[in-house]
Write an enzyme that holds these catalytic residues in place. Sequence first.
Site, PDB file in Angstrom:
ATOM      1  N   GLU A  94      17.876  52.061  86.431  1.00 47.37           N
ATOM      2  CA  GLU A  94      19.319  52.237  86.270  1.00 47.37           C
ATOM      3  C   GLU A  94      19.631  53.672  85.871  1.00 47.37           C
ATOM      4  OE1 GLU A  94      20.516  53.051  82.689  1.00 47.37           O
ATOM      5  OE2 GLU A  94      20.991  50.952  82.220  1.00 47.37           O
ATOM      6  N   CYS A 126      17.627  45.784  84.202  1.00 46.33           N
ATOM      7  CA  CYS A 126      16.240  45.869  83.741  1.00 46.33           C
ATOM      8  C   CYS A 126      15.253  45.153  84.653  1.00 46.33           C
ATOM      9  CB  CYS A 126      16.115  45.334  82.316  1.00 46.33           C
ATOM     10  SG  CYS A 126      17.058  46.302  81.121  1.00 46.33           S
ATOM     11  N   HIS A 249      10.550  40.141  79.451  1.00 46.30           N
ATOM     12  CA  HIS A 249      11.364  41.340  79.239  1.00 46.30           C
ATOM     13  C   HIS A 249      11.631  41.524  77.746  1.00 46.30           C
ATOM     14  CE1 HIS A 249      14.259  44.455  79.582  1.00 46.30           C
ATOM     15  NE2 HIS A 249      15.249  43.711  79.132  1.00 46.30           N
TER      16      HIS A 249
END
Lengths: 361, 136, 385
Positions: A94, A126, A249
Amino acid sequence: MNDRSTADTSVLLKPDREVGIVGYGAYVPRYRLPAAEISRIWKGGQESGLPVKEKAVPGLDEDTATMSIEAARNSLARAGIDPQAIRAVWVGSESHPYAVKPTSTIVAEAIGATPGVQAADWEFACKAGTEAIVACIGLVGSGMARYALAIGADTAQGRPGDELEYTAAAGGAAYLIGPAGESLAVFEGCYSYVTDTPDFWRRPHMHYPSHGYRFTGEPAYFHHIVSAAETLLSALGRRPADYRYAVFHQPNTKFPQRVAERLGFQPEQIETGLLVPFIGNTYAGSSLIGLSAVLDEAQPGDRVLLVSFGSGAGSDAFSLQVTERIVERRDRAPRTRDYIRRRQEIDYGTYVRYRRKLHTH
Amino acid sequence: MRIARNWRTRQQRYSLVGEVCTQCGHKIFPPRDVCPHCTQPAQLPYALSGRGEVFSYTTMTSAPQGFEEYLPYTVALVKLEEGPMLTAQLTDVDPDEVRIGMPVEMVTRKIREDGEAGQILYGYKFRPLLERQTAT
Amino acid sequence: MRDVSIIGIGQTPVGELWDKSLRHLAHDAVVAAMRDAGIERADALYVGNMLSGELAEQEHLGALIADFVGLRGIEAFKIEAACGSGAAALRLGYMAVAGGLHDLVIVCGVEKMTDAPGADTTSALALAADQEYEVTHGLSFVALNALLMRRYMHEYNVPHSAFAGFSVNAHRNGAGNPNAMFQSPITAAAYQQAAMIADPINLMDSSPICDGAAAVVLVPSDWAGHGRGAVRILASASATDSLAIHDRRDPLFLEAAYLSSQKAYRQAGVTPADIDLFELHDAFSIMSALSLEATGFARRGEGVRWAEDDGARIAIDGELPISTMGGLKARGHPVGATGVYQVVEVVQQLRGEAGVNQVRDARIGMAQNIGGSGATVITHILAAE
């Protein structure tokens, strides 16, 4: 945990040909900003409840392209293949250095993969990096390409004083995807779970992202990771105990610990890949650096569950089994923790300068 | 920034692609098409390892245009293990740590930006060898 | 080939000359040289200049200056060889006269540096180095010399303070030159305490940014009797090396300085022992040491020893006087003009017109002008008629 798919193997993303990881490589920049230092500036030094110990900060001459290049070179060193055989270089981030002009062409040129190559930048908060991995699995699994390179890397920015500033960090990892017969870890299957859930976003031309505060938790992070993981496990007929390692994550220290517990994983299973306390949330790099830290340690036969999360929102879940090739390949390049050990602490002023938060005009 | 000039040299700048002389075997960087050792044509590309050592260095406290925001930074003559010497910035190192003879390795970094709207120039820099613990 | 002599010299003061433009500086030097030579016309004007395009936003200096000094119509152009531009112009004039193409040639070195902001000047000076492989990495010209100095100190185990005598000597001599930019002596202690620019080079190792112009008038030596105090050019020789320091066989040996001085010694039929004074290119104190080694006055690693005892052996009354009018360090280094200043000052010495800085019994003087960090080196040896 509503409307999940039941044990239906047709939901799996699985190619015709077996595919795996031929080489992998991580990169974490040298500088560290302790969370306590951010707290000193914005909260008068409160030290309880900080989401991480410290975060990795890129140097003035680093960006997603340079970090991707180093991670990619490490993956190539482990794979030991001719970069001219790579047919795709896909960079998920990003924080691409250009809004228009691919990061991937820079990376492909630097690693010697041009010109006979696909190159594109991926964006899904992400999970842009794991999106790229799924695409590589498809490209290699279909026989269109022998090798394809997926990278997740970010130099994430949090608004000064915002809670995200404690965690928004820099780092990345690269995965060279190829035939299972050449792989150090083989994909047993993967599954993607996506809904339109606005937990975190950044509009064009905005420097810092916005987020939904507590909305980023249950309906976003937990729902998508749990849904993706449970569906994949169910479709493969696996239980958490079948896995030596799991990587989720890592936006902060607590979330991956909690989601692991909720899914029935033990703390030892996530410990090796849980790097967020030491490097922060590297966004598209987050789960992928966790996986690289696991591969640095894993033994042949070990199973690894990897589940990413990207705001907006979705999760990609992967089941991997490590092969005997890991033994000879892993020390052909620096290990993830070699980068983590390389640590230069900086203060908030240096951080503000390095991250270009100072206006000099 | 001169777009075409940087573009032409992208492979050498990103990844130290030099030349090897087919006559005398010397490795050449930067590429120059005529071997400086035997003056024969030498145009065979050769990728250098990027490992070398610091031959000399200095830390800049005032910078040419376009480099002001990176101050202070250290520049060096780096002797590559294949023989050629080149000029480059050192990175990921404190100026006080630099020594003549220090082993360094090539990394590809941002050299500079042509303002906020302009191009980003990438190229080789050198950093101290990354310390590695191979076995745990 | 005809022998060539200098029959006129002219120079402006060196410094931050706010009220003088580039053309006015050149005018003052050329007119002074013509007056000194007693001439009112010339066949050609060769202008040595490095940075007029970058810093004065003016090229095409030959015609500009020829017209401005009242010589419209003659052959005139600019020649550029970085900081060696001045001596390059002189060598061009020498070739024209020696080859019989012209009989009366004016050579002018001129530089106007101070109109531009400091950062522009820093970037412009770096044009002397290799753009694609040195400058592109953020090096300034000072940085390149710092790389040489650091390596020299390392290889020969020399402390920074050992170079002090070069700077002390230059400032001592600058004090006796009314045209010098700096006319105050300094101490070795002051040298040591000067602000760092690019470690190990500090402000006192480095020549200043400034304006200035100098000119000479050349004629065949057969004609020289017509002028006053003619000085014969015994040798004019130039040589080159790679622009980039990293491309040199041995970065601590100025190969081009060696080659050009050897050619000059042969042409003049002299050896270093015959040289009574040496205007060397002390743009940085490391360059003084390297020049002395390359020109045969010192063995490798021993050039710096000439700086011992506050430069006693290089002083006006020393064994080998250098930078006798202050050198680049104290007289100043208006880059494209420097090579002509050096020769003008050698002429002053050989004519016995150097005032309090006069070297006694000066018969043969040498000037060596260096372009870049040693890529172009031009040596002239002059003798009193």
